[in-house]
Write an enzyme that holds these catalytic residues in place. Structure first.
Site, PDB file in Angstrom:
ATOM      1  N   ASN A  11      -5.027  -6.696 -12.117  1.00 41.56           N
ATOM      2  CA  ASN A  11      -4.420  -6.554 -10.790  1.00 41.56           C
ATOM      3  C   ASN A  11      -4.345  -5.059 -10.436  1.00 41.56           C
ATOM      4  O   ASN A  11      -3.746  -4.276 -11.172  1.00 41.56           O
ATOM      5  CB  ASN A  11      -3.013  -7.187 -10.836  1.00 41.56           C
ATOM      6  CG  ASN A  11      -2.291  -7.103  -9.512  1.00 41.56           C
ATOM      7  OD1 ASN A  11      -2.284  -6.060  -8.862  1.00 41.56           O
ATOM      8  ND2 ASN A  11      -1.665  -8.182  -9.108  1.00 41.56           N
ATOM      9  N   ASP A  13      -3.136  -3.708  -7.530  1.00 43.96           N
ATOM     10  CA  ASP A  13      -2.214  -3.412  -6.419  1.00 43.96           C
ATOM     11  C   ASP A  13      -1.591  -2.017  -6.498  1.00 43.96           C
ATOM     12  O   ASP A  13      -1.435  -1.329  -5.489  1.00 43.96           O
ATOM     13  CB  ASP A  13      -1.031  -4.404  -6.422  1.00 43.96           C
ATOM     14  CG  ASP A  13      -1.446  -5.812  -6.058  1.00 43.96           C
ATOM     15  OD1 ASP A  13      -2.577  -6.004  -5.607  1.00 43.96           O
ATOM     16  OD2 ASP A  13      -0.614  -6.715  -6.238  1.00 43.96           O
ATOM     17  N   HIS A  14      -1.218  -1.622  -7.725  1.00 39.97           N
ATOM     18  CA  HIS A  14      -0.416  -0.399  -7.807  1.00 39.97           C
ATOM     19  C   HIS A  14      -1.231   0.893  -7.763  1.00 39.97           C
ATOM     20  O   HIS A  14      -0.660   1.975  -7.657  1.00 39.97           O
ATOM     21  CB  HIS A  14       0.554  -0.483  -8.981  1.00 39.97           C
ATOM     22  CG  HIS A  14       1.542  -1.596  -8.735  1.00 39.97           C
ATOM     23  ND1 HIS A  14       2.383  -1.581  -7.644  1.00 39.97           N
ATOM     24  CD2 HIS A  14       1.745  -2.775  -9.363  1.00 39.97           C
ATOM     25  CE1 HIS A  14       3.090  -2.701  -7.638  1.00 39.97           C
ATOM     26  NE2 HIS A  14       2.723  -3.440  -8.663  1.00 39.97           N
ATOM     27  N   HIS A  47      -3.109  -8.459  -4.229  1.00 40.41           N
ATOM     28  CA  HIS A  47      -2.123  -9.184  -3.420  1.00 40.41           C
ATOM     29  C   HIS A  47      -1.986  -8.489  -2.071  1.00 40.41           C
ATOM     30  O   HIS A  47      -1.467  -7.369  -1.997  1.00 40.41           O
ATOM     31  CB  HIS A  47      -0.790  -9.183  -4.187  1.00 40.41           C
ATOM     32  CG  HIS A  47       0.308  -9.950  -3.534  1.00 40.41           C
ATOM     33  ND1 HIS A  47       1.554 -10.080  -4.110  1.00 40.41           N
ATOM     34  CD2 HIS A  47       0.375 -10.636  -2.368  1.00 40.41           C
ATOM     35  CE1 HIS A  47       2.338 -10.811  -3.319  1.00 40.41           C
ATOM     36  NE2 HIS A  47       1.640 -11.146  -2.245  1.00 40.41           N
ATOM     37  N   ARG A  49       0.067  -8.255   0.699  1.00 40.65           N
ATOM     38  CA  ARG A  49       1.414  -8.664   1.111  1.00 40.65           C
ATOM     39  C   ARG A  49       1.542  -8.594   2.622  1.00 40.65           C
ATOM     40  O   ARG A  49       0.851  -7.806   3.281  1.00 40.65           O
ATOM     41  CB  ARG A  49       2.469  -7.769   0.453  1.00 40.65           C
ATOM     42  CG  ARG A  49       2.554  -7.938  -1.055  1.00 40.65           C
ATOM     43  CD  ARG A  49       3.716  -7.150  -1.608  1.00 40.65           C
ATOM     44  NE  ARG A  49       4.973  -7.825  -1.342  1.00 40.65           N
ATOM     45  CZ  ARG A  49       5.686  -8.481  -2.266  1.00 40.65           C
ATOM     46  NH1 ARG A  49       5.286  -8.539  -3.505  1.00 40.65           N
ATOM     47  NH2 ARG A  49       6.813  -9.064  -1.943  1.00 40.65           N
ATOM     48  N   ARG A  53       2.389  -3.316   1.828  1.00 39.88           N
ATOM     49  CA  ARG A  53       2.987  -2.151   1.137  1.00 39.88           C
ATOM     50  C   ARG A  53       2.020  -1.511   0.137  1.00 39.88           C
ATOM     51  O   ARG A  53       2.151  -0.363  -0.194  1.00 39.88           O
ATOM     52  CB  ARG A  53       4.286  -2.527   0.455  1.00 39.88           C
ATOM     53  CG  ARG A  53       4.116  -3.416  -0.744  1.00 39.88           C
ATOM     54  CD  ARG A  53       5.433  -3.632  -1.454  1.00 39.88           C
ATOM     55  NE  ARG A  53       6.334  -4.471  -0.676  1.00 39.88           N
ATOM     56  CZ  ARG A  53       7.313  -5.185  -1.228  1.00 39.88           C
ATOM     57  NH1 ARG A  53       7.513  -5.123  -2.538  1.00 39.88           N
ATOM     58  NH2 ARG A  53       8.094  -5.938  -0.501  1.00 39.88           N
ATOM     59  N   GLU A  74      -4.356 -12.858  -4.029  1.00 44.67           N
ATOM     60  CA  GLU A  74      -2.968 -13.341  -4.050  1.00 44.67           C
ATOM     61  C   GLU A  74      -2.417 -13.289  -2.649  1.00 44.67           C
ATOM     62  O   GLU A  74      -2.566 -12.278  -1.954  1.00 44.67           O
ATOM     63  CB  GLU A  74      -2.132 -12.418  -4.931  1.00 44.67           C
ATOM     64  CG  GLU A  74      -1.881 -12.977  -6.295  1.00 44.67           C
ATOM     65  CD  GLU A  74      -0.938 -12.079  -7.058  1.00 44.67           C
ATOM     66  OE1 GLU A  74       0.072 -11.624  -6.496  1.00 44.67           O
ATOM     67  OE2 GLU A  74      -1.247 -11.819  -8.216  1.00 44.67           O
ATOM     68  N   THR A 105       7.012  -9.951  -7.103  1.00 48.99           N
ATOM     69  CA  THR A 105       7.185 -11.399  -6.957  1.00 48.99           C
ATOM     70  C   THR A 105       8.204 -11.885  -7.980  1.00 48.99           C
ATOM     71  O   THR A 105       7.937 -11.942  -9.171  1.00 48.99           O
ATOM     72  CB  THR A 105       5.826 -12.107  -7.172  1.00 48.99           C
ATOM     73  OG1 THR A 105       4.830 -11.390  -6.450  1.00 48.99           O
ATOM     74  CG2 THR A 105       5.876 -13.533  -6.698  1.00 48.99           C
ATOM     75  N   GLU A 155      -0.658 -20.810 -12.193  1.00 53.10           N
ATOM     76  CA  GLU A 155      -0.358 -19.634 -13.018  1.00 53.10           C
ATOM     77  C   GLU A 155       1.138 -19.679 -13.337  1.00 53.10           C
ATOM     78  O   GLU A 155       1.969 -19.754 -12.426  1.00 53.10           O
ATOM     79  CB  GLU A 155      -0.719 -18.350 -12.263  1.00 53.10           C
ATOM     80  CG  GLU A 155      -0.393 -17.098 -13.080  1.00 53.10           C
ATOM     81  CD  GLU A 155      -0.966 -15.824 -12.464  1.00 53.10           C
ATOM     82  OE1 GLU A 155      -2.042 -15.880 -11.824  1.00 53.10           O
ATOM     83  OE2 GLU A 155      -0.331 -14.777 -12.615  1.00 53.10           O
ATOM     84  N   HIS A 194       2.576 -11.806 -15.023  1.00 55.86           N
ATOM     85  CA  HIS A 194       3.726 -11.068 -14.505  1.00 55.86           C
ATOM     86  C   HIS A 194       4.460 -10.331 -15.619  1.00 55.86           C
ATOM     87  O   HIS A 194       5.049 -10.940 -16.490  1.00 55.86           O
ATOM     88  CB  HIS A 194       4.727 -11.939 -13.744  1.00 55.86           C
ATOM     89  CG  HIS A 194       5.529 -11.100 -12.799  1.00 55.86           C
ATOM     90  ND1 HIS A 194       5.154 -10.879 -11.495  1.00 55.86           N
ATOM     91  CD2 HIS A 194       6.635 -10.350 -12.997  1.00 55.86           C
ATOM     92  CE1 HIS A 194       6.014 -10.059 -10.935  1.00 55.86           C
ATOM     93  NE2 HIS A 194       6.915  -9.721 -11.818  1.00 55.86           N
ATOM     94  N   GLY A 216      -1.236  -6.294 -14.227  1.00 58.44           N
ATOM     95  CA  GLY A 216      -1.444  -5.139 -13.364  1.00 58.44           C
ATOM     96  C   GLY A 216      -0.585  -3.946 -13.679  1.00 58.44           C
ATOM     97  O   GLY A 216      -1.048  -2.927 -14.201  1.00 58.44           O
TER      98      GLY A 216
HETATM   99  N1  PXP Z   1       0.309 -12.787 -11.301  1.00 60.74           N
HETATM  100  C1  PXP Z   1       0.958 -12.894 -10.113  1.00 60.74           C
HETATM  101  C2  PXP Z   1       0.876 -14.195  -9.397  1.00 60.74           C
HETATM  102  C3  PXP Z   1       1.641 -11.793  -9.557  1.00 60.74           C
HETATM  103  O1  PXP Z   1       2.279 -11.919  -8.383  1.00 60.74           O
HETATM  104  C4  PXP Z   1       1.613 -10.567 -10.237  1.00 60.74           C
HETATM  105  C5  PXP Z   1       2.289  -9.376  -9.647  1.00 60.74           C
HETATM  106  O2  PXP Z   1       1.701  -9.017  -8.469  1.00 60.74           O
HETATM  107  C6  PXP Z   1       0.908 -10.499 -11.448  1.00 60.74           C
HETATM  108  C7  PXP Z   1       0.293 -11.621 -11.972  1.00 60.74           C
HETATM  109  C8  PXP Z   1       0.772  -9.212 -12.209  1.00 60.74           C
HETATM  110  O3  PXP Z   1       2.026  -8.798 -12.616  1.00 60.74           O
HETATM  111  P1  PXP Z   1       2.173  -7.345 -13.234  1.00 60.74           P
HETATM  112  O4  PXP Z   1       1.743  -6.378 -12.189  1.00 60.74           O
HETATM  113  O5  PXP Z   1       3.634  -7.277 -13.543  1.00 60.74           O
HETATM  114  O6  PXP Z   1       1.316  -7.300 -14.463  1.00 60.74           O
END
Ligand code: PXP
Length: 246
Positions: A11, A13-14, A47, A49, A53, A74, A105, A155, A194, A216
């Site tokens: 992931n 996103d960050h 994701h 959003r 963000r 996502e 989430t 998931e 997560h 992620g």
């Molecule tokens: N799976 C889902 C459905 C999520 O919403 C997230 C967080 O965006 C992740 C996995 C990844 O989580 P993390 O960034 O904490 O590893």
């Protein structure tokens, strides 16, 4: 030889969170996704959003155009996201609950309470050729409702296990294990994600029913110190280690 290898979805996103902190164009999440692909990731997750963000619409379009591994999109179950997903048709989508105020989430989707809405929503995505997963807590009622609704994968939210302390850690791990087995018994492919990190990933990888992890935040943090490629390779080694003891 590792049998029954778990797929790793990275992931990104960050990377976008850091980029957006200055409003410019770097670091580029698509560059991170391509690096993850090179490091052996089996898929990339992003994701989009509602408040944009981190990931922006143009990131998703570029990821679709540039990646050769599957994009797991996502999304919250909103009309806006449905339009985007049915237009872009990513390999798969994962429906997550979304609240504007949350940092991330926070819990799984309540499939039981939103059954009729989600059933219609998922069927629209499926008709557009998008395979759908639901992000749920390891709860038997939520799993049953997901199966009845017609998805072929879910998931399981690993956040409660990751955050648990002391004896609660085993309780939460057992919930994941029972949940994953239940998914398998009813014929659902089961993923997890997560908050997973180097400390927690091995125990979750030992649960044999899991076929994919989406990770992620920890990987992106670790990448600051060792680089993204090494962080992914090290995570891969630990995931494989969990499977070796089976
Ligand atoms: N799976 C889902 C459905 C999520 O919403 C997230 C967080 O965006 C992740 C996995 C990844 O989580 P993390 O960034 O904490 O590893």
């Amino acid at each position: 030889m590792v049998e029954n290898k778990i797929r790793l979805g990275v992931n990104i996103d960050h990377v976008a969170t850091v980029r957006n902190a200055r409003g410019g164009v770097y670091p580029d999440p698509v560059k991170a996704a391509l690096l993850a692909q090179k490091a052996g990731a089996d898929g990339v997750t992003a994701h989009l959003r509602e408040d944009r963000r981190h990931i922006k619409d143009h990131d998703i379009e570029r990821l679709m155009a540039e990646l050769s591994i599957p994009l797991n999109f996502e999304m919250a179950a909103t009309e806006e996201m449905l339009k985007i997903a049915t237009r872009l048709r990513p390999a798969s989508s994962c429906i997550v609950p979304e609240k504007r105020e949350e940092l991330t989430t926070e819990g799984g989707l309540d499939v039981v309470s939103n059954y009729n809405y989600l059933k219609e929503y998922v069927s629209k995505l499926n008709s557009a050729g998008v395979s759908v997963s639901l992000f749920i807590d390891p709860d038997v009622e939520q799993i049953k409702a997901s199966k009845e609704l017609g998805v072929d994968k879910v998931e399981l939210h690993t956040g409660s296990y990751v955050d648990a302390e002391g004896s609660l850690k085993d309780v939460e791990l057992e919930r994941l294990s029972v949940g994953a087995r239940f998914c398998n018994n009813v014929g659902l492919e089961v993923h997890a994600g997560h908050g997973l990190n180097y400390e927690t990933v091995i125990a979750v990888a030992r649960i044999p029913e899991f076929t994919e992890f989406n990770i992620g935040h920890f990987l992106m943090g670790e990448a600051i110190f060792v680089g993204l490629e090494k962080a992914i390779l090290d995570m891969r080694i630990l995931m494989d280690k969990g499977r070796e003891v089976l």
